[in-house]
Structure formats: C-alpha cells, structure tokens
Design a protein around this motif. Structure first.
Motif, PDB file in Angstrom:
ATOM      1  N   UNK A 154       0.844  -1.195   0.000  1.00 50.90           N
ATOM      2  CA  UNK A 154       0.000   0.000   0.000  1.00 50.90           C
ATOM      3  C   UNK A 154       0.880   1.246   0.000  1.00 50.90           C
ATOM      4  N   UNK A 155       0.308   2.350  -0.449  1.00 49.55           N
ATOM      5  CA  UNK A 155       1.064   3.601  -0.531  1.00 49.55           C
ATOM      6  C   UNK A 155       1.394   4.126   0.857  1.00 49.55           C
ATOM      7  N   UNK A 156       0.414   4.043   1.783  1.00 46.38           N
ATOM      8  CA  UNK A 156       0.674   4.467   3.154  1.00 46.38           C
ATOM      9  C   UNK A 156       1.732   3.577   3.792  1.00 46.38           C
ATOM     10  N   UNK A 157       1.670   2.278   3.501  1.00 45.95           N
ATOM     11  CA  UNK A 157       2.678   1.363   4.028  1.00 45.95           C
ATOM     12  C   UNK A 157       4.068   1.683   3.508  1.00 45.95           C
ATOM     13  N   UNK A 158       4.159   2.138   2.249  1.00 41.33           N
ATOM     14  CA  UNK A 158       5.455   2.521   1.684  1.00 41.33           C
ATOM     15  C   UNK A 158       6.047   3.708   2.446  1.00 41.33           C
ATOM     16  N   UNK A 159       5.192   4.647   2.862  1.00 44.53           N
ATOM     17  CA  UNK A 159       5.679   5.791   3.647  1.00 44.53           C
ATOM     18  C   UNK A 159       6.164   5.332   5.020  1.00 44.53           C
ATOM     19  N   UNK A 160       5.445   4.378   5.624  1.00 49.64           N
ATOM     20  CA  UNK A 160       5.870   3.863   6.924  1.00 49.64           C
ATOM     21  C   UNK A 160       7.187   3.111   6.800  1.00 49.64           C
ATOM     22  N   UNK A 161       7.320   2.310   5.739  1.00 48.34           N
ATOM     23  CA  UNK A 161       8.557   1.543   5.547  1.00 48.34           C
ATOM     24  C   UNK A 161       9.741   2.472   5.311  1.00 48.34           C
ATOM     25  N   UNK A 162       9.532   3.561   4.573  1.00 48.64           N
ATOM     26  CA  UNK A 162      10.618   4.507   4.297  1.00 48.64           C
ATOM     27  C   UNK A 162      10.907   5.392   5.507  1.00 48.64           C
ATOM     28  N   UNK A 163       9.899   5.581   6.348  1.00 44.58           N
ATOM     29  CA  UNK A 163      10.076   6.459   7.493  1.00 44.58           C
ATOM     30  C   UNK A 163      10.142   7.916   7.127  1.00 44.58           C
ATOM     31  N   UNK A 164       9.675   8.250   5.927  1.00 41.00           N
ATOM     32  CA  UNK A 164       9.727   9.635   5.460  1.00 41.00           C
ATOM     33  C   UNK A 164       8.703   9.826   4.351  1.00 41.00           C
ATOM     34  N   UNK A 165       8.605  11.060   3.890  1.00 41.24           N
ATOM     35  CA  UNK A 165       7.650  11.395   2.842  1.00 41.24           C
ATOM     36  C   UNK A 165       7.971  10.638   1.554  1.00 41.24           C
ATOM     37  N   UNK A 206       7.277   9.574  14.782  1.00 39.86           N
ATOM     38  CA  UNK A 206       8.702   9.341  14.658  1.00 39.86           C
ATOM     39  C   UNK A 206       8.930   7.908  14.201  1.00 39.86           C
ATOM     40  N   UNK A 207      10.174   7.585  13.907  1.00 33.82           N
ATOM     41  CA  UNK A 207      10.485   6.226  13.461  1.00 33.82           C
ATOM     42  C   UNK A 207      10.148   5.208  14.540  1.00 33.82           C
ATOM     43  N   UNK A 208      10.254   5.609  15.818  1.00 36.97           N
ATOM     44  CA  UNK A 208       9.977   4.694  16.916  1.00 36.97           C
ATOM     45  C   UNK A 208       8.515   4.673  17.323  1.00 36.97           C
ATOM     46  N   UNK A 209       7.783   5.718  17.025  1.00 37.17           N
ATOM     47  CA  UNK A 209       6.383   5.796  17.431  1.00 37.17           C
ATOM     48  C   UNK A 209       5.586   6.514  16.342  1.00 37.17           C
ATOM     49  N   UNK A 210       5.031   5.745  15.428  1.00 43.86           N
ATOM     50  CA  UNK A 210       4.266   6.301  14.312  1.00 43.86           C
ATOM     51  C   UNK A 210       2.783   6.119  14.593  1.00 43.86           C
ATOM     52  N   UNK A 211       2.033   7.211  14.513  1.00 43.17           N
ATOM     53  CA  UNK A 211       0.599   7.160  14.778  1.00 43.17           C
ATOM     54  C   UNK A 211      -0.204   6.813  13.541  1.00 43.17           C
ATOM     55  N   UNK A 212       0.271   7.273  12.384  1.00 45.37           N
ATOM     56  CA  UNK A 212      -0.477   7.033  11.168  1.00 45.37           C
ATOM     57  C   UNK A 212       0.201   7.677   9.978  1.00 45.37           C
ATOM     58  N   UNK A 213      -0.561   7.832   8.896  1.00 47.65           N
ATOM     59  CA  UNK A 213      -0.029   8.387   7.656  1.00 47.65           C
ATOM     60  C   UNK A 213      -1.065   9.350   7.076  1.00 47.65           C
ATOM     61  N   UNK A 214      -0.607  10.524   6.663  1.00 51.34           N
ATOM     62  CA  UNK A 214      -1.440  11.486   5.950  1.00 51.34           C
ATOM     63  C   UNK A 214      -1.133  11.358   4.462  1.00 51.34           C
TER      64      UNK A 214
END
Length: 576
Positions: A278-289, A321-329
């Motif tokens: 998923x696109x949101x998952x890609x942002x979480x995996x990268x840890x950045x925009x 943050x990389x250690x505590x991510x709440x979600x993705x915009x």
C-alpha cells in the motif's frame, strides 16, 4: 568671370536635398521608435515586477513580450522538475474556442523541446524549416517566423518565451532578441520574488493549521474531529482532490483508513488494509515522505491498485517518529493534474512533524489528567474505607446487639434484613474500593473493572473517540476469572467491529452484574448491522460461541435511532 567666381558654387540640386531630408526623417523616426520601444520595455518590466501572484506574473510576461516585438502569437513554457518537458504552457493570441479545438497544449516536444535541451536564443525566418520542427496539430493557426529565448531564475532555466508571426510579414531581428532577453532577465527576478512570496504564504498557512490542530487537541477536543479538520485543511492548502488519514492498528501489521475526504474518497473510507503493498505502508517503511507522479501505476502498490482509479499525483507522509508512528497522511490529485512540487512538499514534512508532536502532547495531557483522576480515586477509596465502611459496620453491630431486646417477631425480622442490607452495602463499597485502587495496579492480575477500562481506552485510538463506559454491580467480586476473560475478549471484538464496519461517531459500553448474571452491552450510532449479518467477517460467531459455552446468549439488534446494539449475557456460576 571674376565676378562669377566671387559668388561661389551654385545651389544644390533639389533632388539631393530631398534625399537628405528623407534620410534625416528616417533617422528621427528610428530614434523615436527606439525611444518608444525602450519606454515600452521599461513599462513592461515595471508591470511584471509589481505582481506577486506567480500565475499573473507569467501571464504579464507573455503579454508584454507580444507587444514589444509586435508578434501575433506568444507563449511561455514552464519547464518541469524532470527538466525534459513542460509542466505549464501559457499561450497568448489564441482564443479559448480555438484552443479547445486544437486539443492538448504542447508538452515540450519538437522545436519547443529544442529550447529545453539547448537554452539559448533561437531566431528562425521559417519555423517549419528547422530539423526539430514536428508540425502542427489540426486547427492550429499557421505560423512561420519564430523567436525563442530562455528565462532564467538565478542560474536555473525556469522556462522559455516563444513568439511567432511578426506582424507585417517581417522577420524577427537581433533587436527583438535583445529586447526579449532584457525582458527575460527582469522576468526572472519577478518570478523569483513571486515564488518566494508564495512559499512564505504556503508556510504560513501550514503553520496556522499546526497551531489550530495543536490547540484543538490540547483543549480536550476528541481526536476524530481534530483529524477531520486536519485532512480538510491539508487538502485545501495543498490543492489536493483527495485527503485521508490511515491510523496504525497497535500490535498488527494493518492500517485503518479512518478518514477519506474529497473526490474518489469512497474506496478509502473506513477500510482496514495491510502495510505491505500500500502507498501508506510505503511511507511507513521509508520512514519519510514518499511521492508518486501516477499512483495508479506505482509498483509499490500491489494491494487493490484499482482503489486509485481516477487519481494521479500523490504524496504520503508519516505522522510520528520512526519509533512511534501514529499514522499516515495521504494527499492525491486527479490524474490530469500536475505533480506536487518541492515547494509544496517541504512545509508538508514540517506539518506532519508538528502534528505528531501535538498528538504526543495530547497523550501526555490525557496521562496527566488520568494520574490526577487516579489520585482522586485513591483518596475516595481511603475515605470510603476509613469513614463510610467503619460507620456502616458500627451501625450493623449496633442493630445486631439491639435485636435481642426486640420481642416482636416481625420487628426482629426487619432488623435482620437491615443488617443483611448493610452487609451487602459494605460488599458493594469494598468492590468499588478494589476497582478504584486497581486502576494503579499493573496489567497482570488486574480485575475485570480495570481490564474493561483499558480495553475501552485501547479501542479509542482506532475509533478516533473514547466510548462512554458504565459499570454496575459487584463486578470484581462476583464474576469468576474465566467469565471475565471471555467478557474482555468479547468487548475487544465488539469495539473492533465498530471501528471497522460501523462508521460511528460515538459508542457506549455497559458492564452490569445483576441477578446472578453478567451482561456486556455495546451500542453505537453507526450505519447499523446488515439485515443478514456476515458472522465470519464481523466476528459475531466467536462472540456467540463464547456465550453458548457459558450457557448464555448473544443478541444484536438495529437501534431505532440508528446504529447497532450488541448484548452478551451469561449466567454467573462460581468455579465456571
């Protein structure tokens, strides 16, 4: 003869004098024309420099260029970030009707691409004769003479000015090129000023949203309305057609797309999806925009890519943050629109960081309030134990001692009932004290009251709001541990169903021990349970099995006011 010599030479022929006068007039006209052109150039430079709106600046540049070199048609092409084609094309001299008949505007192929590849002035007496010329589409007006010059902003080429068809059938000359280069230099300064102004305005709008977002959270506003505000405003500021927030489901590899607003929102609203593919998952995996010029064809999206039909440019940024991510915009635009520029993306990263900080501060604020509440509960528990129970116990002892002096049987029976009622009241108060004090206990060995409170608080993160909670009876005294375990499991499953399927904005939980039975009731104001419930999908089968295993029942009904009412009830048998 001497007299004739004294007079000198005779008068000049009239023809020669006329020629000199005509030449003088030509030169005067040339000087006057140069003066007028310089005056026009100065006015054009001043006009362009006064505007701060970038689109208006670009329009004025083209209009001024057409007038200065006396061309029928002009255009300004803005070079895209890939440096290979045009991202914008602003024509002048072609009506809207004709433009619609021509079709798509040029993107930088053919002769226009020549100036992108070689940003140097180019002047042609016949446009079609150039090797890079690729011809014109249908309905395009004829064009022959051509001049093009690059527009530079500092050291970078921003775009190109294209002028065609000099009036009067003449060719563009070196003076035209010089005038356009001068205009281009002034245009570069004006474009830079307009871009800086727009960047400042954009940053200011993101900062205002951050302040509004943080203030709402810290004032105690529920998380879901604040997230909705964030998505609406972010979509507006970034000129996006779709905006959404996906929240991380703790302890799983799944995301819950809680909110989706705008065009094409339906496939993204209230959906649980995996991180992988998923696109949101890609942002979480990268840890950045992360960005995509065409999200429909993005190789990172393998989970239901059809959900992105109709959309093109997209950006997703983690909140946390990389250690505590709440979600993705995530923000997306329609397929035919331009990708998000670097100017638009830079403040978005800062906003996501501020949003994460605001959510953390709100959590700390709630934790502080919780600690204050626990301190109050401990004080109340002490007062109940030291004052209320002792008084009730003393009253009971007094009544028991007075019973031997009562001779009437009915009066004696009433005294015994009063003593029994006092004992029951003492048990209820002690149960309440246990519940109040166990709020501070570690999770291991916690009573049903504490576990119920924690289950409701954990569900609030996914729901976006905190359900109301009501508890009655001797919950920690009368409910055996195996039944308590089932009750907690059923509550977690019921609240998960509300988060995934109900689309609710509020919910109520009631845990009641009464008449040798325990009842768990969960109500929401969502879309209501389907007429034929899909038990496998919703988890109703598991809850029903737990009820049957305890000799109890599970009932689900649609509320008249909207939503669903679920009641799980089992009898209490100690040792069960």
């Amino acid at each position: 003869m001497g007299e004739d010599a004294a007079r000198g030479p005779g008068p000049l022929p009239r023809l020669r004098l006329d020629e000199l006068l005509e030449e003088l007039q030509v030169r005067i006209d040339a000087v006057r024309g140069t003066r007028d052109r310089l005056q026009g150039l100065l006015e054009a430079v001043l006009s362009v420099g006064q505007e701060l709106n970038l689109s208006q600046v670009l329009r004025r540049i083209v209009e001024a260029a057409v007038v200065l070199v006396d061309a029928e048609y002009g255009a300004l092409g803005v070079i895209g970030e890939d440096r290979r084609k045009l991202s914008q094309f602003l024509p002048v001299g072609i009506s809207n009707d004709l433009r619609a008949r021509i079709g798509d505007l040029p993107s930088g192929h053919g002769l226009l691409g020549e100036l992108i590849r070689h940003p140097e002035p180019l002047r042609l007496p016949e446009l079609a004769a150039h090797p890079a010329s690729s011809g014109f589409p249908a309905h395009h007006p004829p064009m022959h003479t051509f001049v093009g010059v690059p527009i530079r902003v500092r050291e970078d080429v921003f775009g190109n000015l294209y002028l065609t068809q000099k009036r009067g059938g003449m060719d563009f000359d070196d003076e035209d090129v010089a005038v356009l280069q001068t205009l281009g230099a002034a245009a570069g300064v004006a474009i830079e000023n307009a871009r800086l102004y727009e960047e400042v305005q954009l940053r200011e709008r993101w900062l205002q949203l951050s302040a509004e977002f943080t203030g709402s959270l810290l004032s105690g506003t529920a998380e879901m309305p604040v997230l909705k505000l964030m998505v609406e405003r972010a979509r507006e500021i970034a000129a996006a057609d779709l905006g959404m927030v996906a929240l991380v489901i703790p302890g799983t590899d799944e995301l819950h797309e809680t909110l989706a607003l705008g065009q094409y929102a339906e496939p993204h609203h209230d959906v649980t999806l995996p991180r992988k593919g998923t696109f949101a998952g890609a942002a979480l995996a990268a840890g950045e925009l992360v960005t995509s010029d065409d999200v429909r064809k993005d190789p990172r999206i393998t989970y239901q890519p059809s959900r992105w039909e109709g959309l093109g440019p997209a950006v997703a940024v983690p909140i946390g943050t990389r250690d505590s991510v709440r979600g993705v915009l995530t923000l997306a635009r329609r397929a035919e629109r331009q990708p998000f520029s670097a100017t638009e993306l830079v403040p978005l990263v800062g906003f996501a960081g501020q949003a994460a900080l605001a959510l953390e501060l709100a959590d700390r604020h709630r934790d502080a309030e919780q600690m204050s509440l626990l301190e109050d509960r401990d004080r109340i528990a002490r007062d109940l134990h030291d004052l209320a129970i002792q008084r009730l116990f003393a009253t009971g002892m007094t009544l028991q001692s007075a019973q031997r002096f009562v001779q009437h049987p009915e009066a004696s029976e009433r005294l015994m009932r009063a003593v029994d009622d006092l004992d029951t009241t003492i048990k209820i108060i002690r149960s309440t004290i246990f519940g109040l004090r166990e709020q501070e206990s570690p999770p291991t060995g916690a009573g049903l009251r504490v576990r119920t409170v924690r289950a409701v608080e954990d569900a609030a993160r996914v729901l976006g709001f905190t359900p109301a909670l009501r508890m009655e009876g001797l919950i920690d005294v009368d409910v055996p541990p195996p039944v308590a375990d089932d009750a907690v499991a059923v509550l977690g499953e019921a609240l998960t169903n509300v988060a995934r399927h109900a689309r609710a904005s509020s919910a109520e939980v009631a845990l009641v021990v009464r008449g040798r039975a325990v009842s768990l009731i969960v109500e929401d104001d969502g879309v209501g349970i389907p007429e034929v419930a899909d038990e496998h999908r919703s988890g109703l089968a598991n809850m029903a099995a737990r009820a049957r295993g305890r000799g109890g029942t599970l009932t689900t009904t649609r509320r008249e006011s909207g939503g669903t009412r679920l009641e799980w009830q089992v009898p209490l048998r100690h040792g069960s």
